[in-house]
Design an enzyme around this catalytic site. Sequence first.
Site: not given
Length: 438
Positions: A361, A364, A223-224, A412
């Site tokens: 997520e 943000s 995910r990164h 993402r």
Amino acid sequence: MTTPETPAQATHALPRTLTRDLGRHDGQQVRLQGFLHARRDLGGVQFAVLRDVSGVAQCVGSGLHLPLPESSIEVTGTVKAHPKAPGGYEIQITDFRVLSAAVQASPLEIPKMEWNVNPETMLDYRYVSLRGLKERATLRVQAELVRAFHEHLNAEGFTEISTPKIVSAGAEGGANLFKLDYFGEQAYLAQSPQLYKQIMVGVFERVYEVAPVYRAEEHATSRHLNEYLSLDVEMGFIDSEEDVMALENRLLVSIMAHLKATCAAEFALLGAALPALPDFIPRIPLMEARELVHREYGHVVGGKDLDPEAERLLCQYYLERHGSDFVFVTKYPRAARPFYAYPEEGGELTRGFDLLFRGIEITSGGQRINEYEMLMDSIRTYKLNPESLAGYSEVFKYGMPPHGGFAIGAERLTARLLGIANVRYARAFPRDRNRLTP
């Protein structure tokens, strides 16, 4: 000097037709150009599958000398309906030309990549693997997603900006900064355009940017990324973070409508479905979210945020109970938010939020501090160097309006939309802990 035999001269005979348009030319002569996607030879009859930017077409002829797959080719022939051919039509070849022959066999068998290729090999040979139908479909969806991002924000009166990617200090503090030498001075690659887009709120009130950001985090997860495309938004004269969440909600509804209109074929090819997205995405404060996953699923969350399993369970709950693939998690503690997050009364919580989508997520955001003294107090509380942030903090002496914003990781969001398990495959040339090439 060109001669009658060269492809350059021959291209004037017929205009180029794309494979997606063959149905308009049934029974007619057409000229296709593309790559040799696959080839077969059955007793003197050759089948050449041509791939162009719009799809693939089966071409049939005899006595052909077919080059290696991935060669650039040109086919002229008659379009005939054929129920078993891709798209329902095939080309009966009258002329076949090699525009540029592959000089060696491809390290990947493009038509079979999804079932017999090691995922790391697909990244090692990205310059070839990106030609795969599913790989390029992923990037086209992302391109349309970014296009819709631009169009919606422009329609809401936002101005696109461009901010520095070489900076003197990090926007969020911490150690996850790539250092570089800048003519003998210490500099960094930007973690975020956050500080600059806040400054630009004082200029245009509503701004956005689409640009890469850099995180020197030594993780190696699905995910990164260490470099990713950030879709950043900031808006002034808000009443609270609710205005920011409402904007993101409208933006996502607009993006999904655009993808439905432009990328139906790509979603079908990838076996993906557009998300359940209400006009009002549900909200839940962080501490209530932690209690919910414990009560409903027996999952205990430690630390100051939600862990990946809690994010997954929370999304599962809101999809099953509220019919939404999205949920905002709000009221984050100051310890889990950067220094510029606006504190609630009492000082323990902030007006910050995350947006979760299908278990992860993707955003943000929140309201930012806009008062100079409050900002300086926060910088000291976070034990940051006020001098290193002077180029940012000075603007708050001059009447900055209440403002807030968010950032979406394009890769993402793309990966979750399309059911791609590893975010690296949602970027053309990913940069992670172990990868600097190609």
